[in-house]
Scaffold this motif. Structure first.
Motif, PDB file in Angstrom:
ATOM      1  N   VAL A   8      -7.668  -3.312  14.347  1.00 49.33           N
ATOM      2  CA  VAL A   8      -6.223  -3.119  14.465  1.00 49.33           C
ATOM      3  C   VAL A   8      -5.581  -4.492  14.616  1.00 49.33           C
ATOM      4  O   VAL A   8      -5.718  -5.140  15.659  1.00 49.33           O
ATOM      5  CB  VAL A   8      -5.872  -2.228  15.676  1.00 49.33           C
ATOM      6  N   GLU A   9      -4.944  -4.941  13.572  1.00 50.01           N
ATOM      7  CA  GLU A   9      -4.376  -6.298  13.550  1.00 50.01           C
ATOM      8  C   GLU A   9      -3.226  -6.312  12.554  1.00 50.01           C
ATOM      9  O   GLU A   9      -3.379  -5.872  11.420  1.00 50.01           O
ATOM     10  CB  GLU A   9      -5.495  -7.283  13.145  1.00 50.01           C
ATOM     11  N   ASP A  10      -2.054  -6.786  13.003  1.00 51.79           N
ATOM     12  CA  ASP A  10      -0.898  -6.760  12.101  1.00 51.79           C
ATOM     13  C   ASP A  10      -0.830  -7.960  11.158  1.00 51.79           C
ATOM     14  O   ASP A  10      -0.156  -7.909  10.146  1.00 51.79           O
ATOM     15  CB  ASP A  10       0.412  -6.625  12.894  1.00 51.79           C
ATOM     16  N   GLU A  11      -1.521  -9.034  11.513  1.00 48.77           N
ATOM     17  CA  GLU A  11      -1.532 -10.192  10.610  1.00 48.77           C
ATOM     18  C   GLU A  11      -2.466  -9.910   9.450  1.00 48.77           C
ATOM     19  O   GLU A  11      -3.679  -9.809   9.632  1.00 48.77           O
ATOM     20  CB  GLU A  11      -2.074 -11.419  11.340  1.00 48.77           C
ATOM     21  N   LYS A  12      -1.853  -9.822   8.261  1.00 43.85           N
ATOM     22  CA  LYS A  12      -2.603  -9.386   7.089  1.00 43.85           C
ATOM     23  C   LYS A  12      -3.819 -10.287   6.808  1.00 43.85           C
ATOM     24  O   LYS A  12      -4.927  -9.797   6.577  1.00 43.85           O
ATOM     25  CB  LYS A  12      -1.665  -9.362   5.882  1.00 43.85           C
ATOM     26  N   LEU A  52      -8.923  -4.634  18.867  1.00 43.08           N
ATOM     27  CA  LEU A  52      -7.513  -4.355  19.052  1.00 43.08           C
ATOM     28  C   LEU A  52      -6.714  -5.614  19.363  1.00 43.08           C
ATOM     29  O   LEU A  52      -6.960  -6.280  20.368  1.00 43.08           O
ATOM     30  CB  LEU A  52      -7.410  -3.346  20.209  1.00 43.08           C
ATOM     31  N   ASP A  53      -5.763  -5.929  18.496  1.00 47.55           N
ATOM     32  CA  ASP A  53      -4.865  -7.062  18.737  1.00 47.55           C
ATOM     33  C   ASP A  53      -3.848  -6.640  19.799  1.00 47.55           C
ATOM     34  O   ASP A  53      -3.577  -5.454  19.963  1.00 47.55           O
ATOM     35  CB  ASP A  53      -4.160  -7.419  17.419  1.00 47.55           C
ATOM     36  N   ILE A  54      -3.287  -7.601  20.531  1.00 48.84           N
ATOM     37  CA  ILE A  54      -2.316  -7.229  21.571  1.00 48.84           C
ATOM     38  C   ILE A  54      -0.891  -7.122  21.021  1.00 48.84           C
ATOM     39  O   ILE A  54      -0.220  -6.112  21.174  1.00 48.84           O
ATOM     40  CB  ILE A  54      -2.374  -8.208  22.765  1.00 48.84           C
ATOM     41  N   MET A  55      -0.439  -8.190  20.365  1.00 50.61           N
ATOM     42  CA  MET A  55       0.914  -8.162  19.836  1.00 50.61           C
ATOM     43  C   MET A  55       0.943  -7.395  18.519  1.00 50.61           C
ATOM     44  O   MET A  55       0.533  -7.901  17.492  1.00 50.61           O
ATOM     45  CB  MET A  55       1.434  -9.597  19.627  1.00 50.61           C
ATOM     46  N   LEU A  56       1.394  -6.153  18.602  1.00 53.22           N
ATOM     47  CA  LEU A  56       1.452  -5.296  17.419  1.00 53.22           C
ATOM     48  C   LEU A  56       2.860  -4.717  17.326  1.00 53.22           C
ATOM     49  O   LEU A  56       3.507  -4.516  18.349  1.00 53.22           O
ATOM     50  CB  LEU A  56       0.458  -4.126  17.556  1.00 53.22           C
ATOM     51  N   VAL A 101     -10.563 -14.712  22.696  1.00 50.42           N
ATOM     52  CA  VAL A 101      -9.297 -15.441  22.653  1.00 50.42           C
ATOM     53  C   VAL A 101      -9.098 -16.084  21.279  1.00 50.42           C
ATOM     54  O   VAL A 101      -9.989 -16.740  20.757  1.00 50.42           O
ATOM     55  CB  VAL A 101      -9.256 -16.511  23.773  1.00 50.42           C
ATOM     56  N   LYS A 102      -7.915 -15.854  20.710  1.00 49.87           N
ATOM     57  CA  LYS A 102      -7.561 -16.461  19.428  1.00 49.87           C
ATOM     58  C   LYS A 102      -7.195 -17.929  19.643  1.00 49.87           C
ATOM     59  O   LYS A 102      -6.569 -18.240  20.661  1.00 49.87           O
ATOM     60  CB  LYS A 102      -6.338 -15.769  18.827  1.00 49.87           C
ATOM     61  N   PRO A 103      -7.482 -18.839  18.744  1.00 46.05           N
ATOM     62  CA  PRO A 103      -8.252 -18.588  17.524  1.00 46.05           C
ATOM     63  C   PRO A 103      -9.754 -18.582  17.819  1.00 46.05           C
ATOM     64  O   PRO A 103     -10.218 -19.313  18.665  1.00 46.05           O
ATOM     65  CB  PRO A 103      -7.890 -19.803  16.659  1.00 46.05           C
TER      66      PRO A 103
HETATM   67 CA    CA Z   1      -0.489  -9.618  16.270  1.00 40.62          CA
END
Ligand code: CA
Length: 237
Positions: A8-12, A52-56, A101-103
């Motif tokens: 689940v990640e909004d960054e394509k 799961l990404d946090i900022m979605l 932690v990203k990146p």
């Molecule tokens: Ca995001």
């Protein structure tokens, strides 16, 4: 059988890189770009791990994780962007199993996924063994007013059940069966998290902090989960 992962990640770009690399590793991968559809997909299919990404958009990862936790036991790996999110991520409120932690590098991520899946497998095997009836006094470990029920995987304080996350239980159990012995963070990571590499020892500290809130009379001056300077922790019973 292939392990099934949900990303689940909004960054394509990141979503596709993750999907590509994990598919190459031999996993079956499904992807979602937002929290609402992630919930729908997770309810329809049984996954071995959810990333799961946090900022979605719409519903953030914290909220998605909270809802998933009430409905299923699927291990959840949170993709966090900021250090200050870590406490919330593994805390009781959100309750993810682990975070990265990203990146992060793909190599790092794949190692983490493998470790989590291996850990789940071991736990399932242990659960099967534990269910075979074999009465023993070791089923409940009693330390004063603290009781660890190893069959039900429950912890009670003064006969009241404590709400522990699975990792908190495992950490407490591990330290309790090694009572009186100093356990280094690396050893704890290896045995409780199943990581075969060093680093990320903050994870242990964060979980200890949460555990102390639950089992210490005075969490600021712990009597049970004692810090061993320059090394790790020791359970004093
Ligand atoms: Ca995001």
């Amino acid at each position: 059988m292939k392990s099934k992962l949900l990303i689940v990640e909004d960054e394509k770009a990141l979503r596709e890189t993750l999907a590509y690399n994990l598919t190459n590793e031999g996993y079956e991968v499904e992807i979602c770009a937002d929290g609402i559809s992630a919930l729908e997909v997770a309810r329809k299919t049984s996954f071995d791990l959810i990333m799961l990404d946090i900022m979605l958009p719409g519903m953030d990862g914290f909220e998605v994780c909270r809802v998933l936790r009430t409905e299923m036991n699927t291990p959840i790996l949170m993709l966090t962007a900021r250090d200050d999110e870590i406490d919330r991520v593994v805390g009781l409120e959100v309750g993810a199993d682990d975070y990265i932690v990203k990146p992060f590098s793909m190599r790092e991520l794949i190692a983490r996924v493998k470790a989590m899946l291996r850990r789940v497998r071991i736990m399932r095997e242990e659960a099967t063994i534990i269910q075979t009836p074999e009465p023993s006094s070791k089923e409940i470990l009693q330390f004063g007013d603290l009781a660890i029920d190893t069959i039900r995987r429950e912890v009670r304080m003064r006969n009241k059940n404590l709400e522990l996350q699975p990792k908190e239980y495992e950490l407490l159990y591990f330290l309790a069966i090694n009572r009186g012995r100093a356990m280094s963070r690396d050893k704890i990571l290896e045995d409780v998290w199943g990581w075969d590499y060093v680093g990320e020892s903050r994870t242990v500290d964060v979980h200890i902090r949460w555990l102390r809130q639950k089992i210490e009379t005075d969490p600021a001056n712990p009597a049970r989960l004692v810090t061993v300077r320059g090394s790790g922790y020791r359970f004093e019973g």
